[in-house]
Every structure is written in structure tokens, then in C-alpha cells.
Motif scaffolding. Structure first.
Motif, PDB file in Angstrom:
ATOM      1  N   UNK A 118      27.518  27.799 -52.402  1.00  0.00           N
ATOM      2  CA  UNK A 118      27.713  26.792 -51.172  1.00  0.00           C
ATOM      3  C   UNK A 118      28.702  27.059 -50.064  1.00  0.00           C
ATOM      4  N   UNK A 119      29.834  27.403 -50.545  1.00  0.00           N
ATOM      5  CA  UNK A 119      30.901  27.814 -49.464  1.00  0.00           C
ATOM      6  C   UNK A 119      30.671  28.860 -48.553  1.00  0.00           C
ATOM      7  N   UNK A 202      18.363  40.852 -62.006  1.00  0.00           N
ATOM      8  CA  UNK A 202      17.691  40.152 -61.020  1.00  0.00           C
ATOM      9  C   UNK A 202      18.689  39.030 -60.573  1.00  0.00           C
ATOM     10  N   UNK A 203      18.791  38.603 -59.448  1.00  0.00           N
ATOM     11  CA  UNK A 203      19.676  37.604 -58.900  1.00  0.00           C
ATOM     12  C   UNK A 203      18.780  36.385 -58.188  1.00  0.00           C
ATOM     13  N   UNK A 204      19.308  35.376 -58.015  1.00  0.00           N
ATOM     14  CA  UNK A 204      18.829  34.218 -57.329  1.00  0.00           C
ATOM     15  C   UNK A 204      19.774  33.737 -56.263  1.00  0.00           C
ATOM     16  N   UNK A 205      19.531  34.040 -55.123  1.00  0.00           N
ATOM     17  CA  UNK A 205      20.302  33.547 -54.035  1.00  0.00           C
ATOM     18  C   UNK A 205      20.215  32.367 -53.735  1.00  0.00           C
ATOM     19  N   UNK A 206      20.998  31.608 -52.756  1.00  0.00           N
ATOM     20  CA  UNK A 206      20.448  30.092 -52.366  1.00  0.00           C
ATOM     21  C   UNK A 206      19.219  30.386 -51.359  1.00  0.00           C
ATOM     22  N   UNK A 215      24.341  24.060 -44.297  1.00  0.00           N
ATOM     23  CA  UNK A 215      24.820  24.667 -43.100  1.00  0.00           C
ATOM     24  C   UNK A 215      25.096  23.580 -42.131  1.00  0.00           C
ATOM     25  N   UNK A 216      24.504  22.182 -42.467  1.00  0.00           N
ATOM     26  CA  UNK A 216      24.888  21.055 -41.697  1.00  0.00           C
ATOM     27  C   UNK A 216      26.331  20.583 -41.828  1.00  0.00           C
ATOM     28  N   UNK A 217      26.902  20.942 -42.955  1.00  0.00           N
ATOM     29  CA  UNK A 217      28.273  20.510 -43.409  1.00  0.00           C
ATOM     30  C   UNK A 217      29.159  21.365 -42.298  1.00  0.00           C
ATOM     31  N   UNK A 218      30.426  20.499 -42.174  1.00  0.00           N
ATOM     32  CA  UNK A 218      31.610  20.905 -41.407  1.00  0.00           C
ATOM     33  C   UNK A 218      32.514  21.830 -41.937  1.00  0.00           C
TER      34      UNK A 218
END
Ligand SMILES: [Zn+2]
Length: 233
Positions: A118-119, A202-206, A215-218
Motif C-alpha cells: 500500500x505505501x 512467483x509473486x503477486x503484486x497489488x 491511489x485515492x488516499x492523500x
């Protein structure tokens, strides 16, 4: 996000120190801010390592990156990254350029860099890669040393928050210094985590949907306060 209380030049000095202290820039790399009073100008230090920048080092430039007045101090060669992004994007008020090692593998391979946590969501699910060779041919020195190169880079950035530069580094665009700094701090961390995970399989991204929500977060004003105090200690 706001970091108010200090004027924009003090904030720019603090942003320089944060980016140095957090390892986003070292000898090289730079951060600028659009002039809030004259949006067709921006502020950027003269050619100094960011951790050493003081208020008296700040110069002012036009959007085609010519110094204002008779300022004859040496300017960063790659200041055109900043001017061209401000010219292309009215919503952008702060720009950062970095050469961080952890990002470089994703600039020279086919493996896309996307947010894994998330960050870092503001970098998006696939950060575009600008290749200077694509439009300007083989044989440049890889540096964004004129406004034409900067304008081409800004086209690859498009409406995103970050763009990778092949064999070179990245540029970040934010609505404020605090937002740009937050993106620039988490982009290399995100790259390092993704690189480590790829060694395991294998990886799982967002997902795109997760990125869209995040992305709506400030962002958190706590981040600027924390990093600033660490940097100025
Ligand atoms: Zn560079």
C-alpha cells in the motif's frame, strides 16, 4: 498532505535533506518545487548534493529550465526533467530525480515494476520505462541534458506519478513536496521487495483495483514529520 508552517523554500531544503537521509539520493539526484506565486517557474538547488543543500543554494528557473536573473551558479545538468514535467502537468507541484540502485534492474529488464504494498501504491501497477535511445538514438550520454529530452520523458510519465529511466534511475511527480517525497522513498523499497520476492518464485503484486483504491488516499502527514525530524537531527 500539508507540511505548512514553513515557507516553500524551507520545505524544499527539508525535502533535500529527507531524500539524502533516507538514501533516495546521494551525491547525485535532485528535488524541485513549482513556485506557488508564479506557476511558470520552479525552484531547484544549484548543483550540490541534496543532503548539503541550504536555502541560499536555491535557484529559480523557467519551465524550459533557464535560470532567472543573472544567476551564474552551476545548475544541475538534468534540471530539464523538472521543467518539462511542470510544463506538461499542471497538477504537479514537486518533482524528484534519483539514481537509486534498487530500481535499476527494472529499468534494464523486461520485468515490470508495479506496486506490491500500500505505501507504494501511487507508483501504479506498472511503472513506464523511458528509453532515451528510442527517440534520440544510440550514442547519447543517457542524461536529460536539454528541454527536448525532458519533454519526451514527460510524455512517457504521462498522467502517472513515476517513470523509470533505462540504465539510469527514475523521476517522480507529486502534487506537493510531501507527496513526491513519500512516493520517492517507497518506490526503491518496493523495487527491493519485489526483487527479493522474485528470487523465491512467483509473486503477486497489488491488483489494478487495489491500486485504484489506494491511489485515492492523500498519504500520511506523519511520514513527512518523521522523516524531517530524522533528517535534521
Ligand atoms: Zn540522472
Amino acid at each position: 498532505m500539508t507540511t505548512s508552517g514553513k515557507d516553500i523554500l524551507d520545505e524544499l531544503v527539508t525535502a533535500n535533506h529527507i531524500l539524502g537521509n533516507e538514501g533516495v539520493v546521494d551525491v547525485f539526484g535532485h528535488v524541485s518545487v513549482r513556485d506557488p506565486q508564479q506557476p511558470d517557474r520552479y525552484f531547484l538547488s544549484c548543483s550540490r548534493s541534496p543532503e548539503l543543500v541550504q536555502r541560499s543554494d536555491i535557484m529559480q528557473f523557467t519551465l524550459d529550465s533557464k535560470p532567472i536573473g543573472n544567476d551564474e551558479r552551476e545548475a544541475y545538468i538534468e534540471r530539464f526533467i523538472h521543467g518539462a514535467i511542470y510544463e506538461a502537468r499542471q497538477d504537479v507541484n514537486a518533482v524528484i530525480h534519483s539514481h537509486t540502485d534498487d530500481v535499476l534492474p527494472f529499468t534494464i529488464s523486461d520485468r515490470p515494476l508495479g506496486a506490491v504494498m500500500p505505501p507504494a501504491a501511487k507508483i501504479g501497477s506498472r511503472v513506464p520505462v523511458w528509453d532515451i535511445d528510442a527517440h534520440f538514438g544510440d550514442g547519447t550520454d543517457m542524461l536529460v541534458r536539454n528541454h527536448e529530452f525532458g519533454t519526451d520523458l514527460a510524455k512517457t510519465l504521462a498522467d502517472g506519478s513515476a517513470v523509470l529511466m533505462r540504465g539510469h534511475g527514475f523521476a517522480v511527480a507529486g502534487s506537493s513536496l510531501a507527496e513526491a517525497v513519500q512516493i520517492a522513498v517507497f518506490l526503491p523499497r518496493n523495487a527491493k521487495i519485489l526483487w527479493q520476492a522474485l528470487q523465491m518464485g512467483a509473486v503477486k503484486c497489488l491488483s489494478e483495483a487495489e491500486v485504484a483504491v489506494l491511489r485515492k488516499g492523500r498519504g500520511s502527514p506523519r511520514a513527512w514529520e518523521y522523516w524531517a525530524q530524522r533528517a535534521e537531527r
